[in-house]
Design a protein around this motif. Structure first.
Motif, PDB file in Angstrom:
ATOM      1  N   ALA A   1      -2.314  -0.666   4.029  1.00 27.24           N
ATOM      2  CA  ALA A   1      -2.776   0.347   4.985  1.00 27.24           C
ATOM      3  C   ALA A   1      -2.081   1.688   4.777  1.00 27.24           C
ATOM      4  CB  ALA A   1      -2.523  -0.143   6.409  1.00 27.24           C
ATOM      5  N   GLN A   2      -1.346   1.798   3.663  1.00 29.67           N
ATOM      6  CA  GLN A   2      -0.531   3.001   3.477  1.00 29.67           C
ATOM      7  C   GLN A   2      -1.290   4.083   2.714  1.00 29.67           C
ATOM      8  OE1 GLN A   2       1.570   3.855   5.306  1.00 29.67           O
ATOM      9  NE2 GLN A   2       3.628   4.135   4.565  1.00 29.67           N
ATOM     10  N   THR A   3      -2.351   4.588   3.340  1.00 28.23           N
ATOM     11  CA  THR A   3      -3.054   5.762   2.811  1.00 28.23           C
ATOM     12  C   THR A   3      -3.135   6.779   3.942  1.00 28.23           C
ATOM     13  OG1 THR A   3      -5.264   5.043   3.524  1.00 28.23           O
ATOM     14  CG2 THR A   3      -4.551   4.330   1.330  1.00 28.23           C
ATOM     15  N   ALA A   4      -3.272   8.039   3.567  1.00 26.66           N
ATOM     16  CA  ALA A   4      -3.377   9.089   4.593  1.00 26.66           C
ATOM     17  C   ALA A   4      -4.579   8.816   5.497  1.00 26.66           C
ATOM     18  CB  ALA A   4      -3.524  10.449   3.911  1.00 26.66           C
ATOM     19  N   GLU A   5      -5.680   8.386   4.865  1.00 24.40           N
ATOM     20  CA  GLU A   5      -6.910   8.155   5.654  1.00 24.40           C
ATOM     21  C   GLU A   5      -6.689   7.045   6.677  1.00 24.40           C
ATOM     22  OE1 GLU A   5      -6.662   8.379   2.391  1.00 24.40           O
ATOM     23  OE2 GLU A   5      -8.318   9.512   1.509  1.00 24.40           O
ATOM     24  N   ALA A   6      -6.098   5.941   6.232  1.00 20.13           N
ATOM     25  CA  ALA A   6      -5.879   4.804   7.155  1.00 20.13           C
ATOM     26  C   ALA A   6      -4.882   5.178   8.244  1.00 20.13           C
ATOM     27  CB  ALA A   6      -5.387   3.584   6.378  1.00 20.13           C
ATOM     28  N   ASN A   7      -3.853   5.934   7.868  1.00 19.16           N
ATOM     29  CA  ASN A   7      -2.855   6.376   8.862  1.00 19.16           C
ATOM     30  C   ASN A   7      -3.525   7.233   9.930  1.00 19.16           C
ATOM     31  OD1 ASN A   7       0.098   6.997   6.734  1.00 19.16           O
ATOM     32  ND2 ASN A   7      -0.953   5.130   7.262  1.00 19.16           N
ATOM     33  N   ILE A   8      -4.380   8.135   9.471  1.00 22.87           N
ATOM     34  CA  ILE A   8      -5.064   9.026  10.424  1.00 22.87           C
ATOM     35  C   ILE A   8      -6.032   8.218  11.298  1.00 22.87           C
ATOM     36  CG2 ILE A   8      -6.743  10.936  10.579  1.00 22.87           C
ATOM     37  CD1 ILE A   8      -5.224  12.137   8.089  1.00 22.87           C
TER      38      ILE A   8
ATOM     39  N   ASN B   1     -10.619  -0.255   5.084  1.00 19.87           N
ATOM     40  CA  ASN B   1     -11.023   0.168   3.737  1.00 19.87           C
ATOM     41  C   ASN B   1      -9.822   0.320   2.805  1.00 19.87           C
ATOM     42  OD1 ASN B   1     -13.064   1.148   1.803  1.00 19.87           O
ATOM     43  ND2 ASN B   1     -11.759   2.950   1.875  1.00 19.87           N
ATOM     44  N   ALA B   2      -8.718   0.821   3.363  1.00 22.23           N
ATOM     45  CA  ALA B   2      -7.513   1.009   2.535  1.00 22.23           C
ATOM     46  C   ALA B   2      -7.047  -0.335   1.968  1.00 22.23           C
ATOM     47  CB  ALA B   2      -6.403   1.648   3.365  1.00 22.23           C
ATOM     48  N   VAL B   3      -7.046  -1.354   2.802  1.00 19.24           N
ATOM     49  CA  VAL B   3      -6.594  -2.676   2.353  1.00 19.24           C
ATOM     50  C   VAL B   3      -7.572  -3.225   1.311  1.00 19.24           C
ATOM     51  CG1 VAL B   3      -5.970  -5.014   3.078  1.00 19.24           C
ATOM     52  CG2 VAL B   3      -5.520  -3.090   4.614  1.00 19.24           C
ATOM     53  N   ALA B   4      -8.865  -3.044   1.584  1.00 19.76           N
ATOM     54  CA  ALA B   4      -9.880  -3.562   0.653  1.00 19.76           C
ATOM     55  C   ALA B   4      -9.758  -2.893  -0.720  1.00 19.76           C
ATOM     56  CB  ALA B   4     -11.274  -3.334   1.231  1.00 19.76           C
ATOM     57  N   GLU B   5      -9.509  -1.592  -0.736  1.00 20.60           N
ATOM     58  CA  GLU B   5      -9.360  -0.910  -2.033  1.00 20.60           C
ATOM     59  C   GLU B   5      -8.155  -1.453  -2.797  1.00 20.60           C
ATOM     60  OE1 GLU B   5      -9.484   3.361  -2.007  1.00 20.60           O
ATOM     61  OE2 GLU B   5     -11.375   3.434  -0.906  1.00 20.60           O
ATOM     62  N   LEU B   6      -7.089  -1.752  -2.065  1.00 24.11           N
ATOM     63  CA  LEU B   6      -5.897  -2.285  -2.739  1.00 24.11           C
ATOM     64  C   LEU B   6      -6.183  -3.649  -3.368  1.00 24.11           C
ATOM     65  CD1 LEU B   6      -2.855  -1.737  -3.347  1.00 24.11           C
ATOM     66  CD2 LEU B   6      -2.354  -3.228  -1.406  1.00 24.11           C
ATOM     67  N   VAL B   7      -7.015  -4.447  -2.701  1.00 22.86           N
ATOM     68  CA  VAL B   7      -7.380  -5.763  -3.268  1.00 22.86           C
ATOM     69  C   VAL B   7      -7.913  -5.562  -4.688  1.00 22.86           C
ATOM     70  CG1 VAL B   7      -9.045  -7.673  -3.101  1.00 22.86           C
ATOM     71  CG2 VAL B   7      -7.837  -6.882  -1.042  1.00 22.86           C
ATOM     72  N   PHE B   8      -8.818  -4.603  -4.848  1.00 22.69           N
ATOM     73  CA  PHE B   8      -9.409  -4.389  -6.171  1.00 22.69           C
ATOM     74  C   PHE B   8      -8.420  -3.741  -7.142  1.00 22.69           C
ATOM     75  CE2 PHE B   8     -12.970  -5.358  -3.603  1.00 22.69           C
ATOM     76  CZ  PHE B   8     -13.746  -6.124  -4.454  1.00 22.69           C
ATOM     77  N   GLY B   9      -7.603  -2.828  -6.606  1.00 21.67           N
ATOM     78  CA  GLY B   9      -6.592  -2.195  -7.466  1.00 21.67           C
ATOM     79  C   GLY B   9      -5.674  -3.255  -8.064  1.00 21.67           C
ATOM     80  N   MET B  10      -5.235  -4.181  -7.231  1.00 27.18           N
ATOM     81  CA  MET B  10      -4.303  -5.216  -7.712  1.00 27.18           C
ATOM     82  C   MET B  10      -5.015  -6.218  -8.620  1.00 27.18           C
ATOM     83  SD  MET B  10      -1.568  -5.892  -4.636  1.00 27.18           S
ATOM     84  CE  MET B  10      -2.641  -6.846  -3.604  1.00 27.18           C
ATOM     85  N   MET B  11      -6.277  -6.519  -8.305  1.00 22.60           N
ATOM     86  CA  MET B  11      -7.010  -7.474  -9.157  1.00 22.60           C
ATOM     87  C   MET B  11      -7.161  -6.904 -10.558  1.00 22.60           C
ATOM     88  SD  MET B  11      -9.796  -9.382  -6.625  1.00 22.60           S
ATOM     89  CE  MET B  11     -11.128  -8.509  -7.149  1.00 22.60           C
ATOM     90  N   ILE B  12      -7.533  -5.650 -10.649  1.00 19.39           N
ATOM     91  CA  ILE B  12      -7.719  -5.048 -11.973  1.00 19.39           C
ATOM     92  C   ILE B  12      -6.371  -4.970 -12.705  1.00 19.39           C
ATOM     93  CG2 ILE B  12      -8.300  -2.894 -13.182  1.00 19.39           C
ATOM     94  CD1 ILE B  12     -10.557  -2.529 -11.101  1.00 19.39           C
ATOM     95  N   TYR B  13      -5.347  -4.553 -11.981  1.00 24.26           N
ATOM     96  CA  TYR B  13      -4.006  -4.444 -12.591  1.00 24.26           C
ATOM     97  C   TYR B  13      -3.584  -5.778 -13.214  1.00 24.26           C
ATOM     98  CZ  TYR B  13       1.094  -3.772 -12.678  1.00 24.26           C
ATOM     99  OH  TYR B  13       2.407  -3.701 -13.053  1.00 24.26           O
ATOM    100  N   MET B  14      -3.817  -6.865 -12.491  1.00 22.85           N
ATOM    101  CA  MET B  14      -3.370  -8.160 -13.008  1.00 22.85           C
ATOM    102  C   MET B  14      -4.318  -8.730 -14.055  1.00 22.85           C
ATOM    103  SD  MET B  14      -0.455  -8.846 -11.971  1.00 22.85           S
ATOM    104  CE  MET B  14      -0.104 -10.598 -12.054  1.00 22.85           C
ATOM    105  N   GLN B  15      -5.632  -8.469 -13.910  1.00 25.46           N
ATOM    106  CA  GLN B  15      -6.562  -8.981 -14.923  1.00 25.46           C
ATOM    107  C   GLN B  15      -6.450  -8.180 -16.215  1.00 25.46           C
ATOM    108  OE1 GLN B  15      -6.661 -11.793 -13.691  1.00 25.46           O
ATOM    109  NE2 GLN B  15      -8.804 -12.236 -14.148  1.00 25.46           N
ATOM    110  N   ARG B  16      -5.854  -6.989 -16.159  1.00 21.94           N
ATOM    111  CA  ARG B  16      -5.585  -6.215 -17.379  1.00 21.94           C
ATOM    112  C   ARG B  16      -4.118  -6.349 -17.770  1.00 21.94           C
ATOM    113  NH1 ARG B  16      -9.586  -2.941 -19.381  1.00 21.94           N
ATOM    114  NH2 ARG B  16     -11.554  -3.529 -18.405  1.00 21.94           N
ATOM    115  N   ASN B  17      -3.537  -7.467 -17.363  1.00 24.81           N
ATOM    116  CA  ASN B  17      -2.170  -7.818 -17.785  1.00 24.81           C
ATOM    117  C   ASN B  17      -1.165  -6.705 -17.541  1.00 24.81           C
ATOM    118  OD1 ASN B  17      -3.294 -10.249 -18.637  1.00 24.81           O
ATOM    119  ND2 ASN B  17      -3.791  -9.383 -20.645  1.00 24.81           N
ATOM    120  N   GLN B  18      -1.241  -6.144 -16.332  1.00 17.74           N
ATOM    121  CA  GLN B  18      -0.310  -5.098 -15.897  1.00 17.74           C
ATOM    122  C   GLN B  18      -0.295  -3.923 -16.882  1.00 17.74           C
ATOM    123  OE1 GLN B  18       3.206  -7.512 -15.472  1.00 17.74           O
ATOM    124  NE2 GLN B  18       2.340  -8.639 -13.765  1.00 17.74           N
TER     125      GLN B  18
END
Ligand code: 3PG
Length: 311
Positions: A277-284, A104-121
């Motif tokens: 994978a660098q979230t507290a939840e994923a680490n745990i 889930n941590a990796v999947a959330e990052l996919v969307f975080g990065m997609m939005i960041y780049m589609q909103r021109n950083q």
């Protein structure tokens, strides 16, 4: 019995504390080596280890040979391309992973990065939305499934192609709202966003090159949170050159990072360090699963998540 947690990129403190608790409650000795930059420190630390928990840390022949008492290595995570499986098998070491625990941590990052780049950083200029766009998932393992689930919220049309699953297998994945396609060509042709989710294996190394990339729309967006070696970097560079609106977003920095950054600053983004994978939840999740698997291996011979052959 000594269990060594060796993490060049350390887990969250809470995860480490809980791993230690599981190991010590089982009556084993717990030791940790965190944030090491020199391999010699790992070689020293494994000398008397019976079990090893790692992340992307390289466990090659030299490391395995430095650990004569080693019986089990658990990669707290999904990809195990960092472990020399053949040497491990020859030395009778069981290698396991913890599939799905950090997905889930990796999947959330996919969307975080997609939005960041589609909103021109977030530079204030006019961007694009994800809503109603077509998302292609190349492979359909644990991360891809979580990506598909989140994509529903954006009303995206999700297509998936997996070389290892039959069309019938994939049809069963209907609960994720995914359409399955018969070929990788079809997937690339029909994806505004294309996200890579296959493991690095001999057969997947360099599997995405010019031919596939050129099938994507001119303003296509390629996302790679998997492994840099899946892509032919020179081919990607050529596509970025030829197509002034094509974007590449990655959590696994390419070898030519500086060049991509200098040439395509608004169309290329890489995290400075793999952080999917660098979230507290994923680490745990991954860390505790790894500790539990070690205890279960020693107590019951449980090899459920073994990834290497036996001798
Ligand atoms: C994985 O294979 O599980 C991911 O790439 C995460 O790796 P990491 O734990 O080294 O961040």
């Amino acid at each position: 019995m000594k269990v060594l947690l060796a993490t060049g990129k350390p887990f969250a403190t809470k995860a480490v504390e809980e791993i230690q608790q599981i190991i010590e409650s089982a009556g084993y000795l717990f030791e940790k080596l965190e944030s090491y930059t020199d391999k010699s420190l790992l070689l020293d630390a494994v000398r008397d280890a019976n079990a090893l928990i790692i992340r992307s840390d390289i466990v090659d022949r030299e490391v395995l040979e430095a650990a004569p008492n080693l019986k089990v290595v658990v990669r707290a995570g999904s990809g195990y391309d960092n472990v020399d499986l053949e040497t491990a098998t020859n030395r009778d070491v069981c290698v396991m992973n913890t599939p799905g625990q950090n997905a889930n941590a990796v999947a959330e990052l996919v969307f975080g990065m997609m939005i960041y780049m589609q909103r021109n950083q977030f530079d204030g200029s006019v961007g694009r939305e994800l809503f109603n766009k077509r998302l292609g998932l190349y492979a359909f393992g644990n991360v891809a499934k979580m990506v598909a689930r989140i994509a529903r919220g954006f009303n995206m049309t999700v297509n998936a192609y997996s070389p290892t699953l039959t069309h019938d297998d994939l049809r069963k994945e209907g609960e994720y709202g995914v359409y399955t396609v018969y070929s990788n060509r079809e997937l690339f042709m029909n994806s505004d966003f294309l996200s890579l989710h296959m493991p690095l294996l001999e057969e997947t190394r360099n599997c995405v090159g010019y031919e596939l990339l050129s099938l994507m729309p001119l303003d296509g967006v390629l996302i790679n949170t998997a492994r840099k070696e899946l892509l032919v970097e020179d081919d990607l560079m050529r596509i970025m050159e030829e197509r002034p609106r094509f974007k590449y977003i990655t959590d696994v920095m390419p070898d030519s990072h500086e060049e991509f950054q200098a040439r395509f600053p608004k169309r290329y983004f890489s995290t400075p360090k793999k952080m999917g994978a660098q979230t507290a939840e994923a680490n745990i999740n991954a860390g505790l699963a790894a500790a539990g698997q070690i205890v279960s291996y020693f107590r019951k011979g449980d090899e459920q998540y073994r990834v290497n052959n036996k001798t």
